[in-house]
Design an enzyme around this catalytic site. Structure first.
Site, mmCIF file in Angstrom:
data_model
loop_
_atom_site.group_PDB
_atom_site.id
_atom_site.type_symbol
_atom_site.label_atom_id
_atom_site.label_comp_id
_atom_site.label_asym_id
_atom_site.label_seq_id
_atom_site.Cartn_x
_atom_site.Cartn_y
_atom_site.Cartn_z
ATOM 1 N N GLY A 78 30.407 30.526 77.826
ATOM 2 C CA GLY A 78 30.022 29.146 78.065
ATOM 3 C C GLY A 78 31.204 28.206 78.229
ATOM 4 O O GLY A 78 32.371 28.608 78.188
ATOM 5 N N GLN A 79 30.875 26.936 78.427
ATOM 6 C CA GLN A 79 31.869 25.896 78.666
ATOM 7 C C GLN A 79 32.061 25.059 77.397
ATOM 8 O O GLN A 79 31.793 25.533 76.298
ATOM 9 C CB GLN A 79 31.416 25.043 79.855
ATOM 10 C CG GLN A 79 31.315 25.808 81.165
ATOM 11 C CD GLN A 79 32.669 26.067 81.803
ATOM 12 O OE1 GLN A 79 33.633 25.332 81.600
ATOM 13 N NE2 GLN A 79 32.748 27.136 82.599
ATOM 14 N N THR A 81 31.599 22.310 74.432
ATOM 15 C CA THR A 81 30.530 21.648 73.694
ATOM 16 C C THR A 81 31.136 20.925 72.501
ATOM 17 O O THR A 81 32.323 21.055 72.199
ATOM 18 C CB THR A 81 29.442 22.638 73.240
ATOM 19 O OG1 THR A 81 28.276 21.900 72.830
ATOM 20 C CG2 THR A 81 29.911 23.522 72.089
ATOM 21 N N TRP A 82 30.302 20.137 71.836
ATOM 22 C CA TRP A 82 30.720 19.370 70.660
ATOM 23 C C TRP A 82 30.010 19.902 69.434
ATOM 24 O O TRP A 82 28.843 20.287 69.494
ATOM 25 C CB TRP A 82 30.380 17.886 70.847
ATOM 26 C CG TRP A 82 30.582 17.045 69.610
ATOM 27 C CD1 TRP A 82 31.729 16.403 69.231
ATOM 28 C CD2 TRP A 82 29.623 16.763 68.586
ATOM 29 N NE1 TRP A 82 31.550 15.742 68.042
ATOM 30 C CE2 TRP A 82 30.255 15.946 67.624
ATOM 31 C CE3 TRP A 82 28.288 17.122 68.376
ATOM 32 C CZ2 TRP A 82 29.601 15.491 66.481
ATOM 33 C CZ3 TRP A 82 27.639 16.677 67.235
ATOM 34 C CH2 TRP A 82 28.301 15.863 66.306
ATOM 35 N N GLY A 156 27.337 31.736 67.900
ATOM 36 C CA GLY A 156 25.899 31.584 67.676
ATOM 37 C C GLY A 156 25.300 30.357 68.319
ATOM 38 O O GLY A 156 25.556 30.077 69.495
ATOM 39 N N SER A 158 23.717 26.070 68.008
ATOM 40 C CA SER A 158 23.823 24.749 67.381
ATOM 41 C C SER A 158 22.581 23.952 67.739
ATOM 42 O O SER A 158 22.125 23.972 68.882
ATOM 43 C CB SER A 158 25.089 24.016 67.830
ATOM 44 O OG SER A 158 25.128 23.880 69.242
ATOM 45 N N CYS A 174 28.264 21.814 78.007
ATOM 46 C CA CYS A 174 28.053 23.181 78.509
ATOM 47 C C CYS A 174 28.373 23.304 79.992
ATOM 48 O O CYS A 174 27.897 24.232 80.674
ATOM 49 C CB CYS A 174 26.625 23.640 78.223
ATOM 50 S SG CYS A 174 26.160 23.479 76.481
#
Length: 219
Positions: A78-79, A81-82, A156, A158, A174
């Site tokens: 993925g890209q 994220t926060w 995992g 969120s 993302c």
């Protein structure tokens, strides 16, 4: 489902204080590299201090606005994220070979765990086949990204509870430009607390049928 004699043990860690992302990232990576076929699976449930994490193929241009939020490069898919306070994070350190799962099984399990949890509160959420995660209408409420090493997973999901969304506003979440995020607190007059959701996740895993024994550790 695995045979009764082959069901593994699961250790669930519940962290009560905010925890640094980098510490947990290095710890779960080390655990996965050093575990063997007898090691119990682990699931950690926690909240992080403010951080932006870049996936393995993350592109710098998806960070739109420089800020004082630290950016950490990870090895998940993925890209960017926060993560931060008010967001529930669960890390799956599962032996997929022992469970008889493939990557798609793991992704679907994580998505359905969030979907079923939200359904208990009357929130109608769904997964998209072409964009991993969990959505309410067109807004994203839950994200996920994994790393598989020798048939064993880490990283995992969120789930947004009542977090400040300003961290998401500095990025293309993302990697999707214009993707709007949503929280349980936006959809419910009385959203559940973090500890309540932890209890519900623990009970779900206890009754999943995949594990012979579930042990909970409070951190």
């Amino acid at each position: 489902m695995t045979d009764v004699l082959q069901k593994p043990e699961l250790i669930i860690r519940q962290y009560h204080d905010l925890t640094p992302y980098e510490d947990r990232f290095l710890e779960m990576k080390t655990f996965t590299e050093n575990r063997d076929e007898y090691s119990p699976d682990q699931l950690w449930i926690l909240q992080h201090q403010d951080v932006l994490t870049q996936g393995q193929a993350g592109k710098p241009e998806h960070i739109l606005i420089p800020s004082n939020i630290p950016v950490i490069q990870t090895d998940r898919g993925g890209q960017v994220t926060w993560h931060g306070p008010g967001q529930l994070v669960a890390y799956f350190m599962f032996d997929l070979n022992r469970l008889g799962w493939n990557v798609r099984t793991l992704v679907s399990y994580a998505e359905n765990l969030m979907i079923d949890l939200l359904k208990k509160y009357g929130i109608d959420a769904y997964a998209k086949p072409d964009a991993p995660g969990v959505y309410v209408a067109e807004r994203k409420i839950g994200s996920l990204g994994f790393k598989i090493r020798k048939g064993r997973s880490y990283h995992g999901l969120s789930l947004n509870l009542d977090c400040d969304l300003s961290g998401f506003n500095t990025i293309n979440p993302c990697g999707y430009a214009g993707l709007e995020m949503v929280r349980m607190s936006d959809l419910l007059e009385q959203p559940p607390q973090f500890n309540q959701l932890c209890r519900e996740i623990i009970e779900t895993l206890r009754h999943s049928g995949y594990f012979n024994q579930v042990t909970v550790e409070q951190r």
